[in-house]
Write a protein that holds these residues in place. Structure first.
Motif, PDB file in Angstrom:
ATOM      1  N   ALA A  89       0.862  -1.173   0.000  1.00 29.89           N
ATOM      2  CA  ALA A  89       0.000   0.000   0.000  1.00 29.89           C
ATOM      3  C   ALA A  89       0.902   1.228   0.000  1.00 29.89           C
ATOM      4  O   ALA A  89       2.122   1.127   0.202  1.00 29.89           O
ATOM      5  CB  ALA A  89      -0.889  -0.006   1.238  1.00 29.89           C
ATOM      6  N   ASP A  90       0.338   2.385  -0.236  1.00 27.92           N
ATOM      7  CA  ASP A  90       1.133   3.604  -0.077  1.00 27.92           C
ATOM      8  C   ASP A  90       1.495   3.764   1.398  1.00 27.92           C
ATOM      9  O   ASP A  90       0.768   3.300   2.287  1.00 27.92           O
ATOM     10  CB  ASP A  90       0.347   4.820  -0.562  1.00 27.92           C
ATOM     11  CG  ASP A  90       0.243   4.858  -2.082  1.00 27.92           C
ATOM     12  OD1 ASP A  90       1.150   4.323  -2.752  1.00 27.92           O
ATOM     13  OD2 ASP A  90      -0.743   5.417  -2.598  1.00 27.92           O
ATOM     14  N   PHE A 125      -7.626  -0.932   0.044  1.00 27.24           N
ATOM     15  CA  PHE A 125      -6.955  -0.421   1.234  1.00 27.24           C
ATOM     16  C   PHE A 125      -6.448   0.991   0.974  1.00 27.24           C
ATOM     17  O   PHE A 125      -6.635   1.900   1.801  1.00 27.24           O
ATOM     18  CB  PHE A 125      -5.800  -1.360   1.594  1.00 27.24           C
ATOM     19  CG  PHE A 125      -5.144  -1.060   2.911  1.00 27.24           C
ATOM     20  CD1 PHE A 125      -5.483  -1.764   4.049  1.00 27.24           C
ATOM     21  CD2 PHE A 125      -4.167  -0.073   3.017  1.00 27.24           C
ATOM     22  CE1 PHE A 125      -4.875  -1.490   5.276  1.00 27.24           C
ATOM     23  CE2 PHE A 125      -3.551   0.200   4.225  1.00 27.24           C
ATOM     24  CZ  PHE A 125      -3.910  -0.502   5.359  1.00 27.24           C
ATOM     25  N   ASN A 126      -5.804   1.201  -0.171  1.00 32.09           N
ATOM     26  CA  ASN A 126      -5.275   2.528  -0.504  1.00 32.09           C
ATOM     27  C   ASN A 126      -6.372   3.574  -0.578  1.00 32.09           C
ATOM     28  O   ASN A 126      -6.177   4.729  -0.157  1.00 32.09           O
ATOM     29  CB  ASN A 126      -4.526   2.481  -1.838  1.00 32.09           C
ATOM     30  CG  ASN A 126      -3.038   2.235  -1.672  1.00 32.09           C
ATOM     31  OD1 ASN A 126      -2.482   2.406  -0.588  1.00 32.09           O
ATOM     32  ND2 ASN A 126      -2.387   1.843  -2.750  1.00 32.09           N
ATOM     33  N   ARG A 161      -5.237  -4.527  -2.080  1.00 36.73           N
ATOM     34  CA  ARG A 161      -4.304  -3.398  -1.919  1.00 36.73           C
ATOM     35  C   ARG A 161      -4.934  -2.087  -2.380  1.00 36.73           C
ATOM     36  O   ARG A 161      -4.828  -1.053  -1.710  1.00 36.73           O
ATOM     37  CB  ARG A 161      -3.026  -3.700  -2.705  1.00 36.73           C
ATOM     38  CG  ARG A 161      -1.857  -2.696  -2.520  1.00 36.73           C
ATOM     39  CD  ARG A 161      -1.916  -1.510  -3.452  1.00 36.73           C
ATOM     40  NE  ARG A 161      -2.177  -1.835  -4.837  1.00 36.73           N
ATOM     41  CZ  ARG A 161      -1.258  -2.169  -5.729  1.00 36.73           C
ATOM     42  NH1 ARG A 161       0.012  -2.213  -5.382  1.00 36.73           N
ATOM     43  NH2 ARG A 161      -1.611  -2.437  -7.001  1.00 36.73           N
ATOM     44  N   ASP A 162      -5.622  -2.119  -3.526  1.00 37.71           N
ATOM     45  CA  ASP A 162      -6.222  -0.895  -4.061  1.00 37.71           C
ATOM     46  C   ASP A 162      -7.363  -0.400  -3.174  1.00 37.71           C
ATOM     47  O   ASP A 162      -7.509   0.813  -2.950  1.00 37.71           O
ATOM     48  CB  ASP A 162      -6.727  -1.131  -5.482  1.00 37.71           C
ATOM     49  CG  ASP A 162      -5.589  -1.378  -6.473  1.00 37.71           C
ATOM     50  OD1 ASP A 162      -4.426  -1.110  -6.117  1.00 37.71           O
ATOM     51  OD2 ASP A 162      -5.874  -1.845  -7.591  1.00 37.71           O
ATOM     52  N   ASP A 197       1.869   4.793   5.169  1.00 45.02           N
ATOM     53  CA  ASP A 197       1.026   5.503   6.123  1.00 45.02           C
ATOM     54  C   ASP A 197       1.848   6.427   7.011  1.00 45.02           C
ATOM     55  O   ASP A 197       1.281   7.220   7.753  1.00 45.02           O
ATOM     56  CB  ASP A 197       0.197   4.523   6.968  1.00 45.02           C
ATOM     57  CG  ASP A 197       0.984   3.323   7.463  1.00 45.02           C
ATOM     58  OD1 ASP A 197       1.575   3.407   8.545  1.00 45.02           O
ATOM     59  OD2 ASP A 197       1.006   2.308   6.750  1.00 45.02           O
TER      60      ASP A 197
END
Length: 304
Positions: free
Chosen positions: A139-140, A266-267, A263-264, A142
């Protein structure tokens, strides 16, 4: 944090149990019971993966943690907490998964454990770097993070950067698997002379006892661990040099490569928390500040 090479010098003293080691032991005990009552969702061949749907059906997501304060650990009451688990609770609830469950392991086993489906997600504040991006998807970030040193009160050797440690021939320590190992080596420190200790608590003890002059860690861990010390202090945060340029690390959740859908999703929720300011509210109790909030992306840190 990049794993160290094997010839670094380990701290072989019989240690007093640290908070991290005690909590990790409690977590490991709890995970044995947890393993018997739920299963990790199996891999999917569907484009983007269907893990999120299966997690919603199960109602629980299993988080790989490394028992490290403040990133992901079990507290004295036996409760899973830390910046990553608390963030996971919020995001996965928004995604329709109400329960999070810890699966403690050694830091170096997080990626292998994820890819062998011992748990669903890595929630351990893991730094994003190109080597790891070859094995998992992130993910990106945090949070973003600078480094800092634990030194004796007054910083008698005037140590503020890895280059100072090399120049002053200071006795240097850092933690198992920490990225700071490579930063020190890149600055010219002999890797065989680095003392490797279990965590920041052991690093503080080594500085206070005079066994080393400096312990390197993340800015958040060093400033938190010295708060009750009468003998040591944390230096101002700084960016280590990578290829001659200041480098800022970013920590993020990791997913199996096929699970781009999760993942997307979550982002998407993470970006909402960043825009609203709620992300800082969630991370602040663990020592994170506005300076650690970031717009860095996984793509940037993966180098592509």
């Amino acid at each position: 944090m990049a794993p160290p090479k094997r010839h670094v010098r380990q701290d072989t003293r019989t240690p007093t149990p640290t908070r991290r080691s005690l909590l990790a032991g409690v977590a490991a005990f709890g995970a044995v019971g947890a393993a018997g009552c739920s299963r990790v969702a199996t891999a999917s061949s569907a484009p983007g993966g269907d893990l999120l749907g299966r997690l919603r059906a199960q109602g629980v997501v299993r988080l790989g943690i490394a028992g490290e304060i403040p990133f992901g650990y079990i507290d004295r009451d036996g409760r899973l907490t830390g910046e990553a688990p608390e963030l996971a609770r919020v995001i996965f609830k928004r995604l329709g998964v109400d329960e999070v469950q810890p699966v403690p392991t050694e830091f170096g086993s997080l990626i292998p454990g994820l890819n062998s489906q011992q748990f669903d997600v890595v929630a351990a504040g893991m730094y994003v770097n190109p080597a790891r991006c070859e094995q998992v998807i992130f993910a990106d970030p945090d949070y973003q993070m600078l480094d800092s040193f634990i030194v004796r009160k007054g910083n008698p050797k005037n140590l503020h950067h890895y280059q100072d440690v090399v120049k002053k021939k200071a006795r240097f320590a850092t933690g198992t698997g920490y990225a700071e190992i490579q930063y020190a080596v890149d600055a010219g420190y002999d890797e065989g002379d680095i003392l490797i200790v279990p965590d920041q608590v052991a690093g503080l003890n080594a500085v206070e006892a005079g066994r080393v002059d400096v312990f390197a860690g993340t800015a958040v861990t060093t400033r938190e661990v010295v708060k009750k010390s009468a003998k040591a202090e944390a230096t101002e945060p700084f960016a280590p040099l990578v290829d001659g340029k200041p480098h800022v690390d970013g920590g993020a959740f990791a997913f199996r490569p096929a699970e781009t859908g999760l993942r997307d999703a979550f982002n998407t929720e993470l970006r909402k928390l960043k825009r609203s300011g709620e992300l800082l509210r969630i991370l602040k109790p663990f020592g994170f500040t506005e300076a650690e909030m970031t717009d860095l992306t996984a793509k940037e840190l993966c180098g592509r």
